[in-house]
Write a protein that holds these residues in place. Structure first.
Motif, PDB file in Angstrom:
ATOM      1  N   LYS A 178       0.852  -1.177   0.000  1.00 17.20           N
ATOM      2  CA  LYS A 178       0.000   0.000   0.000  1.00 17.20           C
ATOM      3  C   LYS A 178       0.898   1.240   0.000  1.00 17.20           C
ATOM      4  CE  LYS A 178      -3.980  -2.056   0.456  1.00 17.20           C
ATOM      5  NZ  LYS A 178      -4.832  -2.166  -0.692  1.00 17.20           N
ATOM      6  N   HIS A 179       0.364   2.368  -0.458  1.00 17.54           N
ATOM      7  CA  HIS A 179       1.134   3.613  -0.439  1.00 17.54           C
ATOM      8  C   HIS A 179       1.469   3.964   1.016  1.00 17.54           C
ATOM      9  CE1 HIS A 179       2.686   7.364  -1.914  1.00 17.54           C
ATOM     10  NE2 HIS A 179       2.067   7.975  -0.922  1.00 17.54           N
ATOM     11  N   GLY A 180       2.746   4.186   1.280  1.00 13.48           N
ATOM     12  CA  GLY A 180       3.200   4.539   2.617  1.00 13.48           C
ATOM     13  C   GLY A 180       3.348   3.366   3.570  1.00 13.48           C
ATOM     14  N   GLU A 181       3.109   2.150   3.098  1.00 14.03           N
ATOM     15  CA  GLU A 181       3.211   0.971   3.960  1.00 14.03           C
ATOM     16  C   GLU A 181       4.617   0.823   4.513  1.00 14.03           C
ATOM     17  OE1 GLU A 181       2.670  -3.879   3.693  1.00 14.03           O
ATOM     18  OE2 GLU A 181       1.672  -2.622   2.220  1.00 14.03           O
ATOM     19  N   LYS A 182       4.716   0.311   5.742  1.00 15.81           N
ATOM     20  CA  LYS A 182       6.009   0.031   6.368  1.00 15.81           C
ATOM     21  C   LYS A 182       6.213  -1.478   6.353  1.00 15.81           C
ATOM     22  CE  LYS A 182       5.917   4.114   9.240  1.00 15.81           C
ATOM     23  NZ  LYS A 182       5.803   4.645  10.602  1.00 15.81           N
ATOM     24  N   VAL A 183       7.213  -1.921   5.627  1.00 16.10           N
ATOM     25  CA  VAL A 183       7.533  -3.342   5.515  1.00 16.10           C
ATOM     26  C   VAL A 183       8.542  -3.679   6.599  1.00 16.10           C
ATOM     27  CG1 VAL A 183       8.549  -5.117   4.041  1.00 16.10           C
ATOM     28  CG2 VAL A 183       7.067  -3.352   3.046  1.00 16.10           C
ATOM     29  N   LYS A 184       8.208  -4.666   7.436  1.00 18.21           N
ATOM     30  CA  LYS A 184       9.065  -5.011   8.574  1.00 18.21           C
ATOM     31  C   LYS A 184       9.544  -6.458   8.532  1.00 18.21           C
ATOM     32  CE  LYS A 184       6.660  -1.653  11.414  1.00 18.21           C
ATOM     33  NZ  LYS A 184       5.939  -1.400  12.647  1.00 18.21           N
ATOM     34  N   MET A 185       9.217  -7.179   7.462  1.00 17.65           N
ATOM     35  CA  MET A 185       9.546  -8.595   7.355  1.00 17.65           C
ATOM     36  C   MET A 185      10.771  -8.801   6.461  1.00 17.65           C
ATOM     37  SD  MET A 185       5.625  -9.751   6.785  1.00 17.65           S
ATOM     38  CE  MET A 185       5.277  -8.321   5.782  1.00 17.65           C
ATOM     39  N   PRO A 186      11.512  -9.890   6.637  1.00 16.44           N
ATOM     40  CA  PRO A 186      12.672 -10.136   5.787  1.00 16.44           C
ATOM     41  C   PRO A 186      12.306 -10.574   4.371  1.00 16.44           C
ATOM     42  CG  PRO A 186      12.400 -11.914   7.362  1.00 16.44           C
ATOM     43  CD  PRO A 186      11.389 -10.869   7.719  1.00 16.44           C
ATOM     44  N   HIS A 187      11.051 -10.987   4.167  1.00 12.37           N
ATOM     45  CA  HIS A 187      10.545 -11.382   2.850  1.00 12.37           C
ATOM     46  C   HIS A 187       9.205 -10.690   2.652  1.00 12.37           C
ATOM     47  CE1 HIS A 187      13.597 -14.497   2.677  1.00 12.37           C
ATOM     48  NE2 HIS A 187      13.225 -14.852   3.891  1.00 12.37           N
ATOM     49  N   TYR A 188       8.940 -10.260   1.432  1.00 11.25           N
ATOM     50  CA  TYR A 188       7.682  -9.554   1.158  1.00 11.25           C
ATOM     51  C   TYR A 188       7.204  -9.950  -0.230  1.00 11.25           C
ATOM     52  CZ  TYR A 188       4.209  -5.869   1.052  1.00 11.25           C
ATOM     53  OH  TYR A 188       3.025  -5.183   0.993  1.00 11.25           O
ATOM     54  N   THR A 189       5.899 -10.144  -0.374  1.00  7.87           N
ATOM     55  CA  THR A 189       5.346 -10.503  -1.669  1.00  7.87           C
ATOM     56  C   THR A 189       4.531  -9.338  -2.204  1.00  7.87           C
ATOM     57  OG1 THR A 189       5.303 -12.829  -1.068  1.00  7.87           O
ATOM     58  CG2 THR A 189       3.944 -12.155  -2.938  1.00  7.87           C
ATOM     59  N   ILE A 225       7.576  -6.054 -12.481  1.00  6.54           N
ATOM     60  CA  ILE A 225       7.669  -4.906 -11.586  1.00  6.54           C
ATOM     61  C   ILE A 225       9.082  -4.346 -11.653  1.00  6.54           C
ATOM     62  CG2 ILE A 225       5.902  -5.728  -9.993  1.00  6.54           C
ATOM     63  CD1 ILE A 225       8.495  -6.252  -8.102  1.00  6.54           C
ATOM     64  N   SER A 226       9.201  -3.084 -11.283  1.00  5.36           N
ATOM     65  CA  SER A 226      10.506  -2.447 -11.152  1.00  5.36           C
ATOM     66  C   SER A 226      10.542  -1.754  -9.795  1.00  5.36           C
ATOM     67  CB  SER A 226      10.733  -1.414 -12.265  1.00  5.36           C
ATOM     68  OG  SER A 226      11.944  -0.716 -12.045  1.00  5.36           O
ATOM     69  N   ILE A 227      11.579  -2.031  -9.027  1.00  9.38           N
ATOM     70  CA  ILE A 227      11.752  -1.421  -7.719  1.00  9.38           C
ATOM     71  C   ILE A 227      12.874  -0.404  -7.823  1.00  9.38           C
ATOM     72  CG2 ILE A 227      12.328  -1.822  -5.287  1.00  9.38           C
ATOM     73  CD1 ILE A 227      11.206  -4.725  -5.775  1.00  9.38           C
ATOM     74  N   ALA A 251      16.969  -1.383   4.074  1.00  9.57           N
ATOM     75  CA  ALA A 251      16.064  -0.499   4.788  1.00  9.57           C
ATOM     76  C   ALA A 251      16.034   0.855   4.086  1.00  9.57           C
ATOM     77  CB  ALA A 251      16.526  -0.342   6.233  1.00  9.57           C
ATOM     78  N   GLY A 252      14.924   1.556   4.230  1.00 10.85           N
ATOM     79  CA  GLY A 252      14.789   2.886   3.646  1.00 10.85           C
ATOM     80  C   GLY A 252      13.543   3.008   2.795  1.00 10.85           C
ATOM     81  N   ARG A 253      13.440   4.115   2.105  1.00  6.56           N
ATOM     82  CA  ARG A 253      12.282   4.377   1.248  1.00  6.56           C
ATOM     83  C   ARG A 253      12.500   3.760  -0.125  1.00  6.56           C
ATOM     84  NH1 ARG A 253       8.925   7.623   3.753  1.00  6.56           N
ATOM     85  NH2 ARG A 253       9.700   8.985   5.390  1.00  6.56           N
ATOM     86  N   HIS A 254      11.434   3.197  -0.673  1.00  9.16           N
ATOM     87  CA  HIS A 254      11.493   2.548  -1.978  1.00  9.16           C
ATOM     88  C   HIS A 254      10.275   2.931  -2.801  1.00  9.16           C
ATOM     89  CE1 HIS A 254      14.843  -0.088  -0.871  1.00  9.16           C
ATOM     90  NE2 HIS A 254      14.255  -0.182   0.312  1.00  9.16           N
ATOM     91  N   PHE A 275       6.827   3.206  -0.559  1.00  5.52           N
ATOM     92  CA  PHE A 275       6.702   2.488   0.720  1.00  5.52           C
ATOM     93  C   PHE A 275       8.051   2.519   1.429  1.00  5.52           C
ATOM     94  CE2 PHE A 275       8.084  -0.487  -2.415  1.00  5.52           C
ATOM     95  CZ  PHE A 275       8.910  -1.381  -1.775  1.00  5.52           C
ATOM     96  N   LYS A 276       8.086   2.039   2.641  1.00  5.90           N
ATOM     97  CA  LYS A 276       9.305   2.099   3.452  1.00  5.90           C
ATOM     98  C   LYS A 276       9.612   0.738   4.047  1.00  5.90           C
ATOM     99  CE  LYS A 276      11.362   4.596   7.297  1.00  5.90           C
ATOM    100  NZ  LYS A 276      11.149   5.605   8.339  1.00  5.90           N
ATOM    101  N   VAL A 277      10.899   0.376   4.032  1.00  4.59           N
ATOM    102  CA  VAL A 277      11.365  -0.853   4.682  1.00  4.59           C
ATOM    103  C   VAL A 277      12.067  -0.449   5.964  1.00  4.59           C
ATOM    104  CG1 VAL A 277      12.946  -2.807   4.524  1.00  4.59           C
ATOM    105  CG2 VAL A 277      11.619  -2.113   2.521  1.00  4.59           C
ATOM    106  N   GLU A 278      11.653  -1.069   7.064  1.00  2.00           N
ATOM    107  CA  GLU A 278      12.287  -0.759   8.364  1.00  2.00           C
ATOM    108  C   GLU A 278      13.188  -1.890   8.816  1.00  2.00           C
ATOM    109  OE1 GLU A 278       9.011   0.205  10.980  1.00  2.00           O
ATOM    110  OE2 GLU A 278       9.030   2.254  10.235  1.00  2.00           O
TER     111      GLU A 278
END
Length: 108
Positions: free
Chosen positions: A30-41, A55-57, A81-84, A105-108
């Protein structure tokens, strides 16, 4: 009596709607979501006869998604970690390219 058809009276809408002019939408993250897991789908929704989704990150190379259960998926790991930013594109069976919005979104 409640209808069993999503979106009909008495039944809540399920998930975001795909814009009819795009036919592709990033469902997750989601827009602005904070990802806190080591794997994400990452999940992409599409409409129509779609042959492939990528997709392109962070504006890097395009990565092929897999199709399952009516969606397109990309299993992401090993990220910093950081904004993506992520965006998706779909190729229809007639060769037309459809682009999603950019999702931040952001990875913490």
């Amino acid at each position: 009596k409640r209808s069993n058809i999503p979106g009909s009276k008495g039944w809540p809408e399920v998930g975001p709607k795909i814009s009819p002019d795009r036919h592709i939408m990033l469902d997750y993250p989601k827009h602005g979501e904070k990802v806190k897991m080591p794997h994400y789908t990452i999940r992409v929704g599409t409409l129509g006869d779609i042959a492939a989704v990528s997709i392109s990150i962070d504006n890097r190379r395009w990565l092929a998604c897999r199709e399952a259960a009516g969606y397109w998926w990309y299993d992401w790991s090993g990220y910093a970690a950081g904004r993506h930013k992520v965006t998706a594109k779909a190729r229809t069976k007639t060769g037309r390219i459809l682009n999603s919005e950019v999702r931040e979104f952001k990875v913490e």
